[in-house]
Design a protein around this motif. Sequence first.
Motif, mmCIF file in Angstrom:
data_model
loop_
_atom_site.group_PDB
_atom_site.id
_atom_site.type_symbol
_atom_site.label_atom_id
_atom_site.label_comp_id
_atom_site.label_asym_id
_atom_site.label_seq_id
_atom_site.Cartn_x
_atom_site.Cartn_y
_atom_site.Cartn_z
ATOM 1 N N GLY A 58 0.324 -1.430 -0.077
ATOM 2 C CA GLY A 58 -0.348 -0.082 -0.445
ATOM 3 C C GLY A 58 0.990 0.804 -0.129
ATOM 4 N N MET A 59 1.933 1.164 0.816
ATOM 5 C CA MET A 59 2.554 2.618 1.037
ATOM 6 C C MET A 59 3.186 2.346 -0.832
ATOM 7 N N ALA A 119 3.392 10.124 9.925
ATOM 8 C CA ALA A 119 2.048 11.048 9.831
ATOM 9 C C ALA A 119 2.641 12.007 8.729
ATOM 10 N N GLY A 120 3.487 12.527 8.848
ATOM 11 C CA GLY A 120 4.324 14.112 8.519
ATOM 12 C C GLY A 120 4.514 13.280 6.602
ATOM 13 N N THR A 121 4.430 12.173 6.195
ATOM 14 C CA THR A 121 4.450 11.687 4.944
ATOM 15 C C THR A 121 2.607 11.822 3.969
ATOM 16 N N ILE A 122 1.614 11.347 5.320
ATOM 17 C CA ILE A 122 0.425 11.672 4.995
ATOM 18 C C ILE A 122 0.153 13.518 4.683
ATOM 19 N N TYR A 123 -0.068 13.409 5.242
ATOM 20 C CA TYR A 123 0.675 14.994 5.836
ATOM 21 C C TYR A 123 0.842 15.208 4.071
ATOM 22 N N ILE A 128 -1.842 16.141 -2.566
ATOM 23 C CA ILE A 128 -1.198 15.763 -4.128
ATOM 24 C C ILE A 128 -1.650 15.039 -4.832
ATOM 25 N N ASN A 129 -2.326 13.952 -3.669
ATOM 26 C CA ASN A 129 -3.224 12.802 -3.628
ATOM 27 C C ASN A 129 -4.219 11.881 -2.545
ATOM 28 N N ALA A 133 -2.757 9.061 0.151
ATOM 29 C CA ALA A 133 -2.674 9.656 1.802
ATOM 30 C C ALA A 133 -3.627 8.557 2.569
ATOM 31 N N GLY A 134 -4.687 8.561 2.437
ATOM 32 C CA GLY A 134 -5.381 7.598 2.460
ATOM 33 C C GLY A 134 -4.654 6.102 2.742
#
Length: 162
Positions: A58-59, A119-123, A128-129, A133-134
């Motif tokens: 997923g990541m 958390a920073g990556t999700i933010y 962008i997409n 993020a989800g």
Amino acid sequence: MSEYLKPAAAVILPNLGGIAGGFITKRAIPNWYENLNKPSWRPPNKVFAPVWTCLYSGMGYASYLVWRDGGGFEGEAALPLAVYGTQLALNWAWTPVFFGFKSLKGGLITIVALWGAIAGTIYTFYPINRVAAGLLVPYLAWVTFASFLTYRIWRDNKDRTD
């Protein structure tokens, strides 16, 4: 690179680190990890590999979506992908620290830093997409759980290690 190979490569990349970490983990489980005090709510060892395979996939796909929609490494995706790379490096570092060096305290410090990087990556992925993020939310949830597990193992064994 074909349009099919790009997402496949993005999915494979994080799994390569997971596979490498699996060799370290496998060696440490019978002689070290199984002798540690662990909480009763710890999942069985056989749960971890399939969960991590799903999370890594997923990541990886999320990173592809951000790379694709954010203009690659030279577009607006540059910073989000750098944050992603940071969290991936911390993720890959946790296993050698915890299982390889048998450092419970080091593992705890690493996983707390990893949580912040996720958390920073999700933010940074979100503008962008949103799907990307989800896709990282289950990963953050699992690392939250793994952080509590790591803390408990450290707390219940700190007189034996570090």
